[in-house]
Design an enzyme around this catalytic site. Structure first.
Site, PDB file in Angstrom:
ATOM      1  N   GLU A  57     -17.891 -53.053   9.961  1.00 24.84           N
ATOM      2  CA  GLU A  57     -18.251 -54.402  10.393  1.00 24.84           C
ATOM      3  C   GLU A  57     -17.498 -55.472   9.603  1.00 24.84           C
ATOM      4  O   GLU A  57     -17.221 -55.282   8.410  1.00 24.84           O
ATOM      5  CB  GLU A  57     -19.759 -54.605  10.203  1.00 24.84           C
ATOM      6  CG  GLU A  57     -20.571 -53.701  11.086  1.00 24.84           C
ATOM      7  CD  GLU A  57     -22.015 -53.525  10.613  1.00 24.84           C
ATOM      8  OE1 GLU A  57     -22.878 -53.356  11.468  1.00 24.84           O
ATOM      9  OE2 GLU A  57     -22.266 -53.546   9.397  1.00 24.84           O
ATOM     10  N   LYS A  70     -16.896 -60.377   4.762  1.00 20.84           N
ATOM     11  CA  LYS A  70     -17.118 -59.067   4.130  1.00 20.84           C
ATOM     12  C   LYS A  70     -16.705 -57.977   5.104  1.00 20.84           C
ATOM     13  O   LYS A  70     -16.966 -58.087   6.303  1.00 20.84           O
ATOM     14  CB  LYS A  70     -18.589 -58.900   3.747  1.00 20.84           C
ATOM     15  CG  LYS A  70     -18.902 -57.510   3.183  1.00 20.84           C
ATOM     16  CD  LYS A  70     -20.249 -57.454   2.483  1.00 20.84           C
ATOM     17  CE  LYS A  70     -21.385 -57.098   3.390  1.00 20.84           C
ATOM     18  NZ  LYS A  70     -22.639 -56.824   2.661  1.00 20.84           N
ATOM     19  N   THR A  85     -22.785 -44.033   1.694  1.00 23.36           N
ATOM     20  CA  THR A  85     -23.088 -44.436   3.072  1.00 23.36           C
ATOM     21  C   THR A  85     -22.491 -45.819   3.351  1.00 23.36           C
ATOM     22  O   THR A  85     -21.902 -46.060   4.398  1.00 23.36           O
ATOM     23  CB  THR A  85     -24.620 -44.486   3.282  1.00 23.36           C
ATOM     24  OG1 THR A  85     -25.129 -43.156   3.148  1.00 23.36           O
ATOM     25  CG2 THR A  85     -24.994 -45.019   4.650  1.00 23.36           C
ATOM     26  N   THR A 205     -33.914 -46.296   4.673  1.00 26.49           N
ATOM     27  CA  THR A 205     -33.380 -44.979   5.004  1.00 26.49           C
ATOM     28  C   THR A 205     -32.077 -45.134   5.792  1.00 26.49           C
ATOM     29  O   THR A 205     -31.789 -46.216   6.319  1.00 26.49           O
ATOM     30  CB  THR A 205     -34.373 -44.178   5.863  1.00 26.49           C
ATOM     31  OG1 THR A 205     -34.527 -44.832   7.134  1.00 26.49           O
ATOM     32  CG2 THR A 205     -35.736 -44.081   5.170  1.00 26.49           C
ATOM     33  N   GLY A 229     -33.312 -50.576   6.510  1.00 27.20           N
ATOM     34  CA  GLY A 229     -32.366 -49.535   6.939  1.00 27.20           C
ATOM     35  C   GLY A 229     -31.944 -49.582   8.401  1.00 27.20           C
ATOM     36  O   GLY A 229     -30.867 -49.108   8.740  1.00 27.20           O
ATOM     37  N   ASP A 231     -30.173 -51.253  11.078  1.00 31.12           N
ATOM     38  CA  ASP A 231     -29.232 -52.384  11.055  1.00 31.12           C
ATOM     39  C   ASP A 231     -28.074 -52.214  12.025  1.00 31.12           C
ATOM     40  O   ASP A 231     -27.006 -52.790  11.833  1.00 31.12           O
ATOM     41  CB  ASP A 231     -28.720 -52.616   9.618  1.00 31.12           C
ATOM     42  CG  ASP A 231     -28.053 -51.385   9.024  1.00 31.12           C
ATOM     43  OD1 ASP A 231     -27.966 -50.363   9.723  1.00 31.12           O
ATOM     44  OD2 ASP A 231     -27.614 -51.445   7.865  1.00 31.12           O
ATOM     45  N   VAL A 299     -31.136 -57.078   8.584  1.00 33.61           N
ATOM     46  CA  VAL A 299     -29.939 -56.298   8.940  1.00 33.61           C
ATOM     47  C   VAL A 299     -28.764 -56.630   8.024  1.00 33.61           C
ATOM     48  O   VAL A 299     -27.767 -55.911   7.995  1.00 33.61           O
ATOM     49  CB  VAL A 299     -29.528 -56.525  10.419  1.00 33.61           C
ATOM     50  CG1 VAL A 299     -30.586 -55.976  11.353  1.00 33.61           C
ATOM     51  CG2 VAL A 299     -29.253 -57.987  10.716  1.00 33.61           C
TER      52      VAL A 299
END
Ligand SMILES: NC(=O)c1ccc[n+]([C@@H]2O[C@H](COP(=O)([O-])OP(=O)(O)OC[C@H]3O[C@@H](n4cnc5c(N)ncnc54)[C@H](O)[C@@H]3O)[C@@H](O)[C@H]2O)c1
Length: 370
Positions: A57, A70, A85, A205, A229, A231, A299
């Site tokens: 993203e 970002k 992750t 998670t 988690g 998102d 998110v």
């Protein structure tokens, strides 16, 4: 032209020097002050490139003086291969010239700013008497969440659960080593056991599916749910009926993005939510009474990374006389002679430092409008 550079080591150094709890609190302060001038920012849902196993993203925003973006990924299967992750890096730039000011690591910073944002929201949404938090998902983000809620909310009991028991052992070990004041840590055998008796439930998670981490029977009146988690489209953590409870209040970072990526992607487009900016501005309550179930459907929004990049830029310059720099942009005698400089400067190191304007320094210092 030289551009400030903050790598992994430098962030580790800055966070260690200040202490993670104080760092998160300072970040929360930066984020809150930027959220209070919400209307000044250029806002859009982030650009997501999906694959079968993850997402990459891009998250841009600007207040007309500074610009940031970002790069962040989300690949839940990565940890099985020894990889994170979530990884990230980002840029802060000067809107006046378009020149970059800072290139920074944002993997640590994402965990720090997410925890800061969670705690900032929970301060308005959770019951003031909250002392017990369930922490479901004990991976990379979890310590940061634990520290933020201990320091900023006064959480004194943490109830941990992860489908991977090794992750919980790791989290407990790290928290014990930190020696957080009067913190009781309880390892649980299921999400239901962890959530039992909790005032706040944080779900953090990672799984690329519509998971049912929290189901309706686990939820008690007055709980605050900090849902981190879920998102991405098709990646959620809450049973939709929790959101549909008549006593539920759902607060989001930026509604258009959350409709696509948040827990509320499971609901009709007219389902009513409140943006956090309105809560921070005092226009809407974070919680109306002690019985409401409050849900922060987080998110991750570009504005928090903007605040974090500006904070890092200032901190890095304040703490060191000569910040590390990289030659990211050519420095030309004749700006129209890019080609000539290619031949002329071959092998020569960069020399001239880019002079930041007063207005730019003021913006970077957070002295907005001065
Ligand atoms: N909202 C935000 O701003 C924000 C910011 C950063 C990360 N995230 C998201 O937070 C999540 C966690 O990130 P991370 O870096 O800690 O990932 P991670 O992979 O390091 O940790 C996730 C943990 O969740 C556990 N888990 C998976 N399914 C579970 C289940 N059903 N019940 C209990 N535990 C389960 C895994 O075993 C793992 O330990 C990711 O989905 C990420 O995309 C959101």
């Amino acid at each position: 032209m030289m551009v400030d550079y903050i790598g992994v080591e430098r962030v580790q150094e800055l966070v260690t020097r200040i202490g993670p709890a104080r760092f998160i609190e300072a970040l929360a302060h930066e984020i809150e002050s930027d959220y209070r001038r919400w209307r000044e920012f250029d806002k859009s849902p982030r650009h997501a490139t999906h694959s079968a196993v993850g997402v990459i993203e891009l998250m841009p925003t600007s207040d007309g003086r500074l610009y940031s973006f970002k790069y962040v990924n989300g690949h839940p299967k990565n940890t099985a291969e020894g990889l994170l992750t979530v990884t990230a890096f980002g840029v802060l730039a000067d809107v006046e010239t378009g020149y970059p000011l800072l290139l920074s690591e944002l993997t640590f910073t994402t965990a720090l700013r997410t925890a800061a944002m969670s705690a900032l929201a929970a301060r308005r949404m959770a019951r003031h008497s909250s002392r017990v938090m369930a922490l479901i998902g004990n991976g990379a983000q979890s310590e940061f969440q634990a520290i933020a809620f201990h320091h900023m909310l006064g959480i004194r009991e943490l109830r941990l659960y992860d489908t991977d028991p090794k992750a919980t052992v790791k989290l407990e070990r790290n928290l014990t080593r930190l020696g957080l004041q009067a913190l009781k840590i309880v390892r649980c055998r299921s999400t239901a056991e962890a959530v039992e008796g909790a005032d706040i439930v944080t779900t953090v998670t990672a799984d690329k599916c519509n998971a049912l981490i929290l189901t309706p029977e686990m939820i008690r009146p007055g709980m605050h749910i900090n849902a981190i988690g879920g998102d991405c489209p098709g990646k959620t953590e809450l049973h939709a009926d929790i959101l549909r409870r008549p006593d539920a209040r759902v607060i989001v970072e930026f509604e258009p993005q959350c409709r696509i990526e948040g827990e509320i992607q499971q609901l009709e487009s007219w389902f009513q939510v409140t943006e956090l900016c309105d809560v921070l501005a005092g226009k809407s309550p974070g919680r109306a009474n002690e019985q409401e179930v409050t849900i922060f459907d987080s998110v991750g929004f570009a504005l928090t990374d903007f605040s974090a990049l500006r904070y890092l830029y200032r901190l890095n310059r304040d703490q060191r006389t000569a910040p590390e720099e990289i030659d990211l942009v050519p420095d030309l005698d004749d700006p129209k002679d890019l080609f000539g400089s290619l031949e002329h400067n071959a092998g020569r190191g960069p020399a001239v430092k880019w002079p930041a304007t007063d207005s730019l320094r003021a913006a970077a210092d957070g002295r907005v409008g001065s």
